[in-house]
Write an enzyme that holds these catalytic residues in place. Structure first.
Site, PDB file in Angstrom:
ATOM      1  N   SER A 174      32.431  44.867  39.324  1.00 24.07           N
ATOM      2  CA  SER A 174      33.551  45.685  38.848  1.00 24.07           C
ATOM      3  C   SER A 174      34.857  45.171  39.428  1.00 24.07           C
ATOM      4  O   SER A 174      34.927  44.846  40.609  1.00 24.07           O
ATOM      5  CB  SER A 174      33.394  47.144  39.308  1.00 24.07           C
ATOM      6  OG  SER A 174      32.125  47.650  38.987  1.00 24.07           O
ATOM      7  N   ASP A 196      36.688  51.292  47.594  1.00 25.52           N
ATOM      8  CA  ASP A 196      36.036  51.005  46.309  1.00 25.52           C
ATOM      9  C   ASP A 196      36.094  52.172  45.320  1.00 25.52           C
ATOM     10  O   ASP A 196      35.178  52.367  44.510  1.00 25.52           O
ATOM     11  CB  ASP A 196      34.567  50.595  46.530  1.00 25.52           C
ATOM     12  CG  ASP A 196      34.437  49.339  47.385  1.00 25.52           C
ATOM     13  OD1 ASP A 196      35.349  48.493  47.318  1.00 25.52           O
ATOM     14  OD2 ASP A 196      33.439  49.212  48.125  1.00 25.52           O
ATOM     15  N   LEU A 216      28.147  34.536  38.970  1.00 26.28           N
ATOM     16  CA  LEU A 216      28.450  33.854  37.700  1.00 26.28           C
ATOM     17  C   LEU A 216      29.235  34.787  36.784  1.00 26.28           C
ATOM     18  O   LEU A 216      30.181  34.375  36.106  1.00 26.28           O
ATOM     19  CB  LEU A 216      27.159  33.397  37.008  1.00 26.28           C
ATOM     20  CG  LEU A 216      26.328  32.350  37.753  1.00 26.28           C
ATOM     21  CD1 LEU A 216      25.052  32.047  36.978  1.00 26.28           C
ATOM     22  CD2 LEU A 216      27.134  31.071  37.964  1.00 26.28           C
ATOM     23  N   ASN A 229      35.271  33.086  43.827  1.00 27.74           N
ATOM     24  CA  ASN A 229      36.069  33.874  42.871  1.00 27.74           C
ATOM     25  C   ASN A 229      37.518  33.398  42.856  1.00 27.74           C
ATOM     26  O   ASN A 229      38.143  33.343  41.795  1.00 27.74           O
ATOM     27  CB  ASN A 229      36.004  35.363  43.216  1.00 27.74           C
ATOM     28  CG  ASN A 229      34.766  36.003  42.642  1.00 27.74           C
ATOM     29  OD1 ASN A 229      34.666  36.188  41.441  1.00 27.74           O
ATOM     30  ND2 ASN A 229      33.804  36.314  43.506  1.00 27.74           N
ATOM     31  N   HIS A 284      34.261  43.940  43.213  1.00 23.95           N
ATOM     32  CA  HIS A 284      33.184  44.501  44.027  1.00 23.95           C
ATOM     33  C   HIS A 284      31.860  44.257  43.308  1.00 23.95           C
ATOM     34  O   HIS A 284      31.756  44.507  42.111  1.00 23.95           O
ATOM     35  CB  HIS A 284      33.433  46.002  44.223  1.00 23.95           C
ATOM     36  CG  HIS A 284      32.388  46.655  45.060  1.00 23.95           C
ATOM     37  ND1 HIS A 284      32.368  46.533  46.432  1.00 23.95           N
ATOM     38  CD2 HIS A 284      31.315  47.414  44.731  1.00 23.95           C
ATOM     39  CE1 HIS A 284      31.317  47.200  46.905  1.00 23.95           C
ATOM     40  NE2 HIS A 284      30.667  47.739  45.887  1.00 23.95           N
ATOM     41  N   ASN A 295      40.777  44.403  43.403  1.00 25.00           N
ATOM     42  CA  ASN A 295      39.615  43.924  44.155  1.00 25.00           C
ATOM     43  C   ASN A 295      38.458  43.708  43.192  1.00 25.00           C
ATOM     44  O   ASN A 295      38.400  44.327  42.130  1.00 25.00           O
ATOM     45  CB  ASN A 295      39.215  44.964  45.209  1.00 25.00           C
ATOM     46  CG  ASN A 295      38.046  44.491  46.068  1.00 25.00           C
ATOM     47  OD1 ASN A 295      37.969  43.318  46.437  1.00 25.00           O
ATOM     48  ND2 ASN A 295      37.131  45.392  46.385  1.00 25.00           N
TER      49      ASN A 295
HETATM   50  C1  GAR Z   1      31.828  38.399  45.753  1.00 24.74           C
HETATM   51  O1  GAR Z   1      30.564  38.603  45.170  1.00 24.74           O
HETATM   52  C2  GAR Z   1      32.591  39.701  45.800  1.00 24.74           C
HETATM   53  O2  GAR Z   1      32.290  40.583  44.758  1.00 24.74           O
HETATM   54  C3  GAR Z   1      32.130  40.276  47.099  1.00 24.74           C
HETATM   55  O3  GAR Z   1      32.039  39.189  47.971  1.00 24.74           O
HETATM   56  C4  GAR Z   1      31.722  38.014  47.212  1.00 24.74           C
HETATM   57  C5  GAR Z   1      32.707  36.931  47.602  1.00 24.74           C
HETATM   58  O4  GAR Z   1      32.283  35.706  47.112  1.00 24.74           O
HETATM   59  N1  GAR Z   1      33.021  41.264  47.574  1.00 24.74           N
HETATM   60  C6  GAR Z   1      32.674  42.323  48.296  1.00 24.74           C
HETATM   61  O5  GAR Z   1      31.536  42.524  48.676  1.00 24.74           O
HETATM   62  C7  GAR Z   1      33.812  43.272  48.631  1.00 24.74           C
HETATM   63  N2  GAR Z   1      33.320  44.453  49.230  1.00 24.74           N
HETATM   64  P1  GAR Z   1      33.290  34.471  47.020  1.00 24.74           P
HETATM   65  O6  GAR Z   1      33.916  34.304  48.405  1.00 24.74           O
HETATM   66  O7  GAR Z   1      32.437  33.313  46.660  1.00 24.74           O
HETATM   67  O8  GAR Z   1      34.308  34.776  45.982  1.00 24.74           O
END
Ligand code: GAR
Length: 321
Positions: free
Chosen positions: A138, A147, A174, A17, A111, A109
């Protein structure tokens, strides 16, 4: 174009992300730039990515430190980088209340669920187990309750037959990579977006008793006192007569007061064309850090100046109570 908003991105893992945020920031016209990538895990893959992109990085393991101390070190790095916003992107740490409160309205954030469903961990497994047709993602403001802050944007993602938490997580990512850059860009631009500013003024104005919205000379205006005898107490002016300002026009007590305000705080107040001649002041809204409590006070005061006695009497009685 206005200066870009400086954002710090906090990660714990892959940082995909964060990478999406970085590449979106390289598209012409993007209103933010990533000035720091920080992590609680020095081995987070995203740190190497950020370094290769020439972005400043900071890493500090949380092990052996209190939550407050670790948060304070992360915050110091963010401030040192001159960031105005903190963007959490897979940062798997609960933050201390003090840290969150200091960044209220400036920390976002992402989530992996359709909030308010499935706060916390294991969101994909829970959505599959519940038999939901859709999972999703979200973007929300961060508040001390986990959250639970205002949701700014969401995308729903279908759950396919045979999906595992892993396959679903991959598809949700994605969607996240599309959603997060857009949501961050919109959020940091909110202070100069006329539609967002009008929505905020409208909510405050219409919360006052017996108020209605009516257009006046092409601008949204707010009146109190009924259909016939009603009087305007506020207007929303979007760059009228060549000014760069988007402002709330409110009634002052006198021309002296108006001129004093404009002279002492020219970054906050201006004398609007035409309306200024009758003592209306312009409260400039398209600037970062508007004090919306102050805007609400101006609306209430202006409302009171023209509201019928039967209404102000009720409010005076309630105030005295
Ligand atoms: C993402 O899917 C994000 O939404 C989630 O962790 C992943 C990080 O992926 N976040 C949470 O679960 C927060 N509670 P990334 O390191 O590849 O961006």
């Amino acid at each position: 174009m206005a200066e870009k908003a400086r954002i710090a991105v906090l990660i714990s893992g892959a940082g995909t992300n964060m990478a999406a945020l970085v590449y979106a920031s390289r598209i012409a016209g993007c209103p933010y730039e990533v000035v720091l990538v920080a992590s609680n895990d020095p081995a987070a893959a995203g740190l190497a990515f950020a370094a290769a992109e020439g972005i400043a990085t900071f890493a500090l393991p949380h092990k052996g430190r209190t939550r407050e101390d670790h948060d304070a070190a992360m915050e110091a790095a963010v401030l040192e980088a001159g960031a105005a916003y903190i963007v959490l992107a897979g940062y798997m740490r609960i933050l201390s209340d003090g840290f969150v409160e200091r960044w209220a309205g400036r920390m976002l954030n992402i989530h992996p669920s359709l909030l308010p469903r499935y706060k916390g961990l294991d969101t994909h497994a829970r959505a599959i187990a519940a038999g939901d047709s859709h999972a999703g993602t979200s973007v929300h403001l961060v508040t001390p309750e986990l959250d639970a802050g205002e949701v700014l944007a969401q995308i729903a993602v279908p759950i396919a037959p045979g999906d595992t938490p892993e396959s679903l997580a991959e598809r949700v990512k994605l969607a996240e990579h599309q959603l997060y850059p857009r949501a961050v860009a919109d959020y940091v631009s909110r202070w100069r977006d006329p539609a967002a500013l009008l929505a905020r003024v409208r909510a405050l104005a219409l919360a006052l008793p017996e108020t209605e919205e009516r257009e006046s000379h092409g601008s949204p205006g707010f009146r109190v006192g009924g259909e016939k005898a009603g009087r305007f107490f506020a207007y929303f002016a979007d760059q009228h007569h060549g000014t760069p300002h988007i402002s709330l026009l409110a009634r002052t007590g006198s021309m002296d007061e108006l001129l004093n305000l404009v002279e002492s705080q020219p970054e906050v107040y201006h004398k609007p064309a035409y309306y200024g001649a009758s003592g209306w002041v312009g409260i400039i809204l398209n600037r970062p850090g508007v004090d919306w409590d102050e805007v609400a006070e101006w609306l209430a005061r202006s409302w009171r100046a023209v509201a019928p006695k039967r209404l102000t009497r009720l409010i005076d009685a309630a105030d005295a109570f």
